[in-house]
Each structure stands twice: as structure tokens, then as C-alpha cells.
Write an enzyme that holds these catalytic residues in place. Structure first.
Site, PDB file in Angstrom:
ATOM      1  N   GLU A   1       0.832  -1.189   0.000  1.00 34.30           N
ATOM      2  CA  GLU A   1       0.000   0.000   0.000  1.00 34.30           C
ATOM      3  C   GLU A   1       0.872   1.245   0.000  1.00 34.30           C
ATOM      4  OE1 GLU A   1      -2.007  -1.571   3.347  1.00 34.30           O
ATOM      5  OE2 GLU A   1      -0.920  -0.277   4.709  1.00 34.30           O
TER       6      GLU A   1
ATOM      7  N   HIS B   1      11.297   4.010  19.788  1.00 39.17           N
ATOM      8  CA  HIS B   1      10.164   3.400  20.492  1.00 39.17           C
ATOM      9  C   HIS B   1      10.442   3.008  21.941  1.00 39.17           C
ATOM     10  CE1 HIS B   1       8.631   3.573  16.543  1.00 39.17           C
ATOM     11  NE2 HIS B   1       8.950   2.372  16.131  1.00 39.17           N
TER      12      HIS B   1
ATOM     13  N   ASN C   1      -1.637   3.864  16.648  1.00 38.99           N
ATOM     14  CA  ASN C   1      -2.788   3.697  15.794  1.00 38.99           C
ATOM     15  C   ASN C   1      -3.216   2.234  15.926  1.00 38.99           C
ATOM     16  OD1 ASN C   1      -4.583   4.373  13.773  1.00 38.99           O
ATOM     17  ND2 ASN C   1      -3.002   5.342  12.525  1.00 38.99           N
TER      18      ASN C   1
ATOM     19  N   CYS D   1       0.508   2.091   8.596  1.00 36.84           N
ATOM     20  CA  CYS D   1       1.271   1.076   7.859  1.00 36.84           C
ATOM     21  C   CYS D   1       0.655  -0.315   7.917  1.00 36.84           C
ATOM     22  CB  CYS D   1       2.666   0.964   8.439  1.00 36.84           C
ATOM     23  SG  CYS D   1       3.106   2.338   9.457  1.00 36.84           S
TER      24      CYS D   1
HETATM   25  N1  SAH Z   1      10.587  -0.037   8.988  1.00 44.21           N
HETATM   26  C1  SAH Z   1      10.625   1.390   9.106  1.00 44.21           C
HETATM   27  C2  SAH Z   1       9.352   2.074   8.547  1.00 44.21           C
HETATM   28  C3  SAH Z   1       8.132   1.700   9.324  1.00 44.21           C
HETATM   29  S1  SAH Z   1       6.690   2.714   9.235  1.00 44.21           S
HETATM   30  C4  SAH Z   1      10.827   1.797  10.553  1.00 44.21           C
HETATM   31  O1  SAH Z   1      10.796   0.908  11.410  1.00 44.21           O
HETATM   32  O2  SAH Z   1      11.052   2.969  10.823  1.00 44.21           O
HETATM   33  C5  SAH Z   1       7.071   4.233  10.002  1.00 44.21           C
HETATM   34  C6  SAH Z   1       6.807   4.327  11.507  1.00 44.21           C
HETATM   35  O3  SAH Z   1       5.479   3.965  11.883  1.00 44.21           O
HETATM   36  C7  SAH Z   1       7.744   3.441  12.317  1.00 44.21           C
HETATM   37  O4  SAH Z   1       8.290   4.219  13.358  1.00 44.21           O
HETATM   38  C8  SAH Z   1       6.809   2.398  12.838  1.00 44.21           C
HETATM   39  O5  SAH Z   1       7.291   1.784  14.013  1.00 44.21           O
HETATM   40  C9  SAH Z   1       5.537   3.178  13.055  1.00 44.21           C
HETATM   41  N2  SAH Z   1       4.321   2.365  13.189  1.00 44.21           N
HETATM   42  C10 SAH Z   1       4.094   1.112  12.737  1.00 44.21           C
HETATM   43  N3  SAH Z   1       2.850   0.709  13.075  1.00 44.21           N
HETATM   44  C11 SAH Z   1       2.279   1.709  13.760  1.00 44.21           C
HETATM   45  C12 SAH Z   1       1.008   1.885  14.384  1.00 44.21           C
HETATM   46  N4  SAH Z   1       0.074   0.947  14.334  1.00 44.21           N
HETATM   47  N5  SAH Z   1       0.771   3.060  15.006  1.00 44.21           N
HETATM   48  C13 SAH Z   1       1.696   4.041  15.035  1.00 44.21           C
HETATM   49  N6  SAH Z   1       2.896   3.930  14.456  1.00 44.21           N
HETATM   50  C14 SAH Z   1       3.203   2.773  13.836  1.00 44.21           C
END
Ligand code: SAH
Length: 368
Positions: A90, A227, A301, A344
Site C-alpha cells: 500500500e 520506540h 494507531n 502502515c
Molecule cells: N521499517 C521502518 C518504517 C516503518 S513505518 C521503521 O521501522 O522505521 C514508520 C513508523 O510507523 C515506524 O516508526 C513504525 O514503528 C511506526 N508504526 C508502525 N505501526 C504503527 C502503528 N500501528 N501506530 C503508530 N505507528 C506505527
């Protein structure tokens, strides 16, 4: 048929040459693809008709099909793309200011696109939808460029893409071989023309790949997903940190800052009762206060089926104030496109679940 977006120049330059065509033909095709948003070769009317037919016989700009197109009231649009092997990814278009005209500040609102780099993800962050089924495969360069062009074609004639974030499905730094040529197309003048400082690559923090980026292309903004402010907690929510310490990640982040001169972003997903206490914020400030960095806090989220929750507003406020009191620059990322599962991996997952309940295999959807 060759996917043109995999390597536009090296596919087309010899092809035109073999037909006695001048090098300017390549520029014409690029202009139609990136600037004039052509749907296909037929539309490229300053090329002779015969040549257009031949191009269409040997190449295709499109290797995916749009499986879903979701639109939210806030202007966010999301595409679910099915690739040739049935895999799905996506990508998202985010609009900052709905009015296509100039804002009072004299700026056109941002048009940001969010791209995926892998089908699935192998990093296994416990709260994330993208990695729930593990990694299926890396995307090819053309499949990444195609996301850019497909999203660009959702814009109105007065709108232009302004920013790219590589924050969709997958770990971008685990697929640099395909990603770097794709980002080069995005930033080239005869590509999308988006300056490198408006392109952000988000990583879970893979030290070797971060070093490679510092040494080869320190042009983009780097966002590092922390995180957690200590290794013990980080190991529980970001499993790759089992073998990679926070200290190692920060050394490479600092090095990237040194060579790129671009302020670092650290992402921090706020999970209720997991990493959102005042003590966590204090620890995070200890870690980052001496750095030229922005902390991007993302209130969780929620993902269906996962046990994590978004902290309440009071906890969010305390977290922010604790960091700010220590001089750390903080931004809370606003949620956009919630109604269309814009986080994501979520739209993808929902589509797969729906297919499952309809008795179809998720990895090989029926394209009719
Ligand atoms: N693999 C990369 C890109 C991931 S998406 C990374 O780890 O940075 C970008 C951000 O969204 C990342 O920090 C990821 O941890 C976060 N993310 C993933 N799922 C999420 C969710 N359900 N709610 C909030 N942030 C989320």
C-alpha cells in the site's frame, strides 16, 4: 515485458539508439512520465506513432494493478497495489492543506506520499501490522517508482508532489539496492524533481545499512524508530534490537548527522502502559538532549487483533511536557486518514482478512 520504471535510462537509451533515434527521445519519455502524468505510451504524442507502438510492445510503465483506492474526508488517499506475483503493498497520499491555491502564508500545502519498500516486513515490531506475516520479498526499484507515479496521478492539475516519506510497509534499509535508484528518480530534475531534503527514509535502525547510507548517499533525511529509551524495553517491542543495541544505533545516527548535516528524527510510537510513562520520557531526554534531533511521537494507531492501546490525552501531554522541559524538540504526528486504515500495513491486512473470509488465498488474490 520489461518494467520500464526498473531502469528507465538503461532500458531506453540503447533501445532508441538501436532504432537510430536521438538521445532526446529518452528525455521526451521521461517528461511524459514524470511531468505530464501520461497514462501510457499512446499518450506521448510528440513521439511518432510507430515508435509509440513499438515502445508499448517492449515495455510497460505499469507492473501493478490498483486493487483498492480509498479516500478520506481529510484528503488522504490510499492505494492498495497488487503486483505481478500477487503480492500486495500500500501507499498513501497525504494533503496538508486542501486548497490547491496558495495559502495565506504564500505556500501551497504539502503533498506528501508514503511509500512501501517490501511485501510484508521481517523486523517484527510487536505493535505493527506490516510484519504480522513476516517478510515476503523486497520490492524492485520499478515497483517503488510506480507507487510514486500512481499517487502523483491522483493529484489535481494544480497540485504537485512536494515530499516523500519512506514509511510504508517494510524496512527501507533492508532494501537499499532497490530503494536508492528509486529515490534518485524522485529527486532528479528530469524525474519528480523533489529535493532530497524533502525525502525522509525511516528505519528501525540497522547499523550496517545506516553506515552504507552515510557513505554513499547522505542526501536524504533519516528517521530512526526508537520506540523505547533503554535496551531492555526496546528488545521487547522491537525484536531486531535483540542483537543491536541502542548505543550502536545512535553511533550510526550521529555519524549520519555528521556527514549529512541534516537534523535527525527519532520516532517513538506511544503505547499505553508500555513506553509512555514520565520515567520513559525522562530516559529518552537523557538519551537525546545533547543531540540535534527531533522526536516524532506517534500516538499508537490501533491494529485489529493486537493488544496495544493509544495512551490517553493526559499521558500524551505529560510525555510531551517532560521532553520539552528538558529542551528536546518534540512533534506529535497527527493521525490522518484514520477512516481508511492509513497506518502502515493496515489496509493491506484488512483486504487480506476480507479475502480470507471469502475463502481466497491472501497472497494470490483473484484478479479476475
Ligand atoms: N521499517 C521502518 C518504517 C516503518 S513505518 C521503521 O521501522 O522505521 C514508520 C513508523 O510507523 C515506524 O516508526 C513504525 O514503528 C511506526 N508504526 C508502525 N505501526 C504503527 C502503528 N500501528 N501506530 C503508530 N505507528 C506505527
Amino acid at each position: 515485458m520489461a518494467h520500464l520504471l526498473d531502469a528507465i535510462d538503461s532500458l531506453l537509451a540503447p533501445w532508441f539508439q538501436a532504432r537510430g533515434q536521438g538521445a532526446y527521445r529518452l528525455g521526451q519519455v521521461r517528461n511524459w512520465l514524470f511531468e505530464r502524468r501520461a497514462a501510457g505510451f499512446e499518450a506521448m504524442t510528440n513521439l511518432p506513432r510507430g515508435l509509440r507502438c513499438e515502445l508499448a510492445r517492449d515495455f510497460t510503465p505499469w507492473s501493478t494493478e490498483i486493487a483498492r483506492h480509498a479516500q478520506a474526508a481529510d484528503g488522504t488517499e490510499k492505494l492498495l497495489l497488487t503486483m505481478r506475483d500477487g503480492g500486495q503493498v500500500e501507499c498513501v497520499l497525504l494533503r496538508e492543506d486542501r486548497s490547491p491555491r496558495l495559502s495565506p502564508a504564500g505556500r501551497v500545502g504539502r503533498r506528501t506520499i508514503c511509500l512501501s519498500t517490501q511485501v510484508g516486513c521481517g523486523m517484527g515490531c510487536v505493535f505493527c501490522a506490516s510484519g504480522l506475516d513476516g517478510l515476503q520479498r523486497n520490492l524492485a526499484t520499478g515497483e517503488i517508482v510506480e507507487q510514486m507515479l500512481r499517487l502523483q496521478r491522483l493529484l489535481g492539475p494544480d497540485e504537485r508532489l512536494s515530499h516523500i516519506v519512506v514509511m510504508g510497509m517494510g524496512e527501507p534499509l533492508a532494501n537499499l539496492d532497490a530503494l536508492l535508484p528509486a529515490l534518485a528518480e524522485a529527486s532528479r530534475e528530469d524525474g519528480l524533481g523533489i529535493s532530497a531534503r524533502r525525502i525522509t527514509v525511516s528505519t528501525v535502525g540497522l547499523p550496517k545499512a545506516m553506515r552504507r547510507l552515510s557513505e554513499t548517499t547522505p542526501r536524504y533525511r533519516l528517521a530512526v524508530s526508537l520506540h523505547a529509551p533503554n535496551d531492555e524495553l526496546r528488545r521487547r517491542i522491537v525484536p531486531v534490537s535483540g542483537t543491536i543495541s541502542l548505543a550502536e544505533v545512535l553511533v550510526e545516527a550521529d555519524h549520519y548527522f555528521d556527514v549529512s548535516g541534516r537534523r535527525l528524527t527519532f520516532e517513538y510510537v506511544l503505547l499505553a502502559g508500555v513506553n509512555d510513562s514520565r520515567q520513559h520520557a525522562e530516559q529518552l531526554a537523557d538519551l537525546l538532549a545533547s543531540r540535534t534531533a527531533l522526536v516524532n511521537v506517534i500516538p499508537y494507531n490501533p491494529v485489529a487483533g493486537l493488544p496495544y492501546q493509544t495512551p490517553g490525552l493526559a499521558a500524551q501531554r505529560t510525555f510531551r511536557q517532560t521532553l520539552e522541559a528538558r529542551g528536546v524538540a518534540v512533534k506529535f504526528r497527527h493521525r490522518k486518514g484514520e477512516a481508511i486504515d492509513a497506518a502502515c500495513g493496515q489496509l493491506c491486512r484488512r483486504a487480506q482478512e476480507e479475502m480470507r473470509t471469502q475463502g481466497r488465498s491472501p497472497s494470490r488474490p483473484n484478479l479476475g
